[in-house]
Enzyme design. Structure first.
Site, PDB file in Angstrom:
ATOM      1  N   GLU A 186       0.831  -1.211   0.000  1.00 25.91           N
ATOM      2  CA  GLU A 186       0.000   0.000   0.000  1.00 25.91           C
ATOM      3  C   GLU A 186       0.865   1.260   0.000  1.00 25.91           C
ATOM      4  O   GLU A 186       0.559   2.237  -0.691  1.00 25.91           O
ATOM      5  CB  GLU A 186      -0.942   0.004   1.210  1.00 25.91           C
ATOM      6  CG  GLU A 186      -1.891  -1.190   1.269  1.00 25.91           C
ATOM      7  CD  GLU A 186      -2.981  -1.173   0.204  1.00 25.91           C
ATOM      8  OE1 GLU A 186      -3.134  -0.155  -0.490  1.00 25.91           O
ATOM      9  OE2 GLU A 186      -3.684  -2.204   0.068  1.00 25.91           O
ATOM     10  N   ARG A 194       0.462   3.825  -3.226  1.00 21.81           N
ATOM     11  CA  ARG A 194      -0.193   5.111  -2.935  1.00 21.81           C
ATOM     12  C   ARG A 194       0.830   6.217  -2.721  1.00 21.81           C
ATOM     13  O   ARG A 194       0.809   7.243  -3.395  1.00 21.81           O
ATOM     14  CB  ARG A 194      -1.094   4.990  -1.702  1.00 21.81           C
ATOM     15  CG  ARG A 194      -2.190   3.953  -1.897  1.00 21.81           C
ATOM     16  CD  ARG A 194      -3.132   3.888  -0.704  1.00 21.81           C
ATOM     17  NE  ARG A 194      -3.845   2.612  -0.703  1.00 21.81           N
ATOM     18  CZ  ARG A 194      -5.146   2.473  -0.500  1.00 21.81           C
ATOM     19  NH1 ARG A 194      -5.906   3.513  -0.261  1.00 21.81           N
ATOM     20  NH2 ARG A 194      -5.715   1.275  -0.529  1.00 21.81           N
ATOM     21  N   GLU A 239     -12.556   0.333 -10.665  1.00 24.95           N
ATOM     22  CA  GLU A 239     -12.062  -0.617 -11.683  1.00 24.95           C
ATOM     23  C   GLU A 239     -12.837  -0.603 -12.993  1.00 24.95           C
ATOM     24  O   GLU A 239     -12.246  -0.655 -14.073  1.00 24.95           O
ATOM     25  CB  GLU A 239     -11.989  -2.036 -11.106  1.00 24.95           C
ATOM     26  CG  GLU A 239     -10.831  -2.259 -10.139  1.00 24.95           C
ATOM     27  CD  GLU A 239     -11.041  -1.636  -8.761  1.00 24.95           C
ATOM     28  OE1 GLU A 239     -12.188  -1.252  -8.443  1.00 24.95           O
ATOM     29  OE2 GLU A 239     -10.058  -1.528  -8.008  1.00 24.95           O
ATOM     30  N   THR A 298      -1.164   0.878 -10.462  1.00 20.65           N
ATOM     31  CA  THR A 298      -2.435   0.260 -10.078  1.00 20.65           C
ATOM     32  C   THR A 298      -3.278   1.190  -9.211  1.00 20.65           C
ATOM     33  O   THR A 298      -4.429   0.896  -8.920  1.00 20.65           O
ATOM     34  CB  THR A 298      -2.201  -1.109  -9.404  1.00 20.65           C
ATOM     35  OG1 THR A 298      -3.438  -1.819  -9.350  1.00 20.65           O
ATOM     36  CG2 THR A 298      -1.635  -0.957  -8.001  1.00 20.65           C
TER      37      THR A 298
END
Ligand code: NAG
Ligand code: NAG
Ligand code: NAG
Ligand code: NAG
Ligand code: NAG
Ligand code: NAG
Length: 494
Positions: free
Chosen positions: A117, A121, A390, A477
């Site tokens: 993460e 991020r 998504e 992503t």
């Protein structure tokens, strides 16, 4: 496939540059789509609430105006929002955000850093803001963060990165079970960091792990279970999914080749796509096509919104490789994902759903399931919606790579439903029940990826395709775009 007249002249050369290369009098160059302004206002609304009530915290709780710190409290929403602000031209907001980012103290947390993460991020946000608007302070912060909590994760016996790192001591945790997507998709960010710093070590530790995965035998070429044992680096279960736990592993095999030309990873991607088609593809009795999962010898007929990044990733790869078979597969999966939204009363997809395969005898299923199949074509399982991006992500690729405005219409319908059912006075919230127009059950949480992904993909779907051109950028992503050192040409037509 429908191709807009105004794009046909340049369509054969480079789809992602089609409007930019079109004559100056085309509609897209003269008048920006007014829908971009509406989406920008949605971003402003969310940012204002976050800024007023939660600035510096990771997330706003947009119903009670409270705060949460699920990502070390370094201000995840700010790092995730940086590049979206640059793209939308929100200068004042960007300066507010930049000030925080330059002064963040990584030592301020007492929670361990979750390697995956933090990488997608925080590191991803810093690198892409730097790529879009170079500022040495951003790159310095990126290096500081990578050296402090990402690289130490690799200090394990096999060089497989640990799930967590103790921020104060720099020690990796000694978990014995690891998740495929978490240890197997750190390379895009670390390759970009190597390209920007000239220090090859970042890329090499991350890529070695990917090559090591390729050496592990699997009955389904290219597909791997999501849980692995760190003791001997072998899968510790047989559960295979393209949903959470698997997803970005497959996504990054393609994208890393785009970023640094790595044929080994590209071949791993092709192998996995072949197997998705052979082992996971399922045609529902409603004719919709979904990707199932595997466990032991069973195919599980369940999927969800998290899997809906895959149609976009497949179409991107299909156009990159000029592969009509993969494009067809991408198209049928895109239809299934969009239907999951279009067929609920709120127009918002559930988190997960199941279905009955065409080859099964439907009359042997309970009546309730048969009825669900007749109304929506699937059986909703988890009815919540977590502001996830998504399907919009895939629609973004489909619009950019086909030029077909029907994808903009699809995205707009989704945006309208989010406005209607997720908006609060201070932002946008996760909801608990997409099947109830009267009682969606706001759950009081706004994920940082709403700033990074959901709003960015929406904005880009209505922007001129020269904005974050797919010939010039690859998106991580978390939808953070990284500049391609070597531009690519993505083929428009087969
Ligand atoms: C949250 O903030 C909004 C916007 O400032 C305000 O309208 C609302 O009343 C606040 N809600 C609570 C529970 O304080
Ligand atoms: C809020 O943060 C805490 C950790 O500080 C975490 O355990 C919890 O899951 C977070 N809430 C949500 C909804 O993510
Ligand atoms: C954070 O901790 C590290 C090591 O403990 C130290 O070198 C660094 O100066 C600290 N940074 C700040 C901003 O206090
Ligand atoms: C994978 O296996 C090949 C052939 O045995 C070997 O040369 C290579 O070093 C291995 N790679 C990794 C990363 O383990
Ligand atoms: C389908 O299932 C029903 C109920 O179990 C059974 O009566 C019928 O014969 C089955 N049809 C086929 C084609 O197997
Ligand atoms: C793409 O594939 C088609 C058919 O397979 C072929 O005719 C065409 O020449 C290929 N184009 C490129 C640029 O490779």
């Amino acid at each position: 496939m429908h191709i807009p007249i105004w794009a046909t002249t340049v369509f054969l050369f480079s789809i992602s540059g089609f409007a930019a290369a079109a004559p100056a009098d085309t509609k897209s160059n003269n008048s920006p789509d007014p829908r971009t302004e509406v989406i920008k206002n949605a971003f402003r609304h969310a940012w204002n609430g976050y800024h007023q009530y939660a600035f510096g915290h990771d997330e706003l709780k947009p119903v009670t105006n409270g705060t949460n710190d699920s990502r070390n409290g370094w201000g995840a929403s700010i790092f995730d929002a940086l590049d979206t602000m640059i793209i939308m031209g929100l200068e004042d907001e960007y300066q507010q955000a930049l000030e925080h980012v330059k002064n963040v103290d990584w030592n301020s947390t007492s929670d361990p850093s979750k390697t995956f993460e933090t990488n997608i991020r925080y590191l991803g946000g810093l690198l892409s803001a730097y790529d879009l608007r170079p500022d040495q302070a951003l790159l310095d912060k990126a290096i500081e963060l990578a050296d402090k909590v990402i690289m130490p994760a690799y200090n394990t016996p096999h060089g497989i990165p640990a799930a967590y790192v103790n921020v104060a001591t720099g020690e990796p945790t000694d978990d014995h079970d690891l998740i495929l997507a978490e240890f197997g998709s750190l390379q895009l960010e670390l390759v970009r960091l190597s390209q920007l710093t000239g220090n090859e070590r970042y890329a090499s530790v991350a890529n070695e792990v990917i090559y090591a995965i390729d050496n592990v035998t699997t009955p389904f070429p290219g597909l791997y279970p999501i849980t692995w044992s760190l003791d001997d680096f072998t899968p510790s279960s047989s559960y295979i999914t393209i949903s959470g736990g698997g997803d970005s592993y497959y996504e990054y095999l393609l994208k890393t080749d785009m970023l640094m030309r790595d044929e080994h990873q590209l071949n791993m991607w092709k192998k996995s796509v072949d197997s998705m088609q052979t082992y996971l593809r399922s045609e529902a009795t409603s004719d919709m096509v979904f990707l199932g999962e595997l466990n032991e010898d069973y195919k599980l007929l369940q999927t969800g919104e998290l899997v809906c990044f895959i149609p976009g990733n497949l179409l991107l790869g299909a156009r990159y490789l000029n592969d009509t078979n993969i494009a067809k597969f991408a198209n049928e999966l895109m239809d299934g994902c969009y239907d999951a939204w279009a067929l609920t009363p709120t127009g918002i997809a559930p988190e997960t759903w199941g279905w009955i395969d065409k080859s099964q005898n439907m009359t042997s299923f309970p009546t309730a399931m048969q009825m669900a199949m007749q109304t929506t074509g699937y059986i909703a399982q988890d009815l919540s919606y977590d502001l996830r991006p998504e399907t919009l992500e895939s629609i973004f690729y489909f619009y950019r790579l086909t030029g077909d405005t029907k994808y903009q219409d699809m995205a707009w319908k989704i945006f309208e439903s989010i406005e209607k059912y997720c908006k609060t006075s201070a932002g946008y919230t996760r909801i608990g029940d997409v099947s109830s127009v009267d009682q969606v059950n706001p759950l009081d949480f706004e994920e940082s990826y709403f700033f990074a992904e959901t709003l960015k993909y929406l904005y880009l779907i209505f922007s001129d395709p020269s904005v974050i051109s797919l010939d010039e950028y690859v998106l991580n992503t978390e939808a953070h775009p990284f500049k391609l050192t070597n531009k690519i040409k993505i083929q428009a037509e087969f």
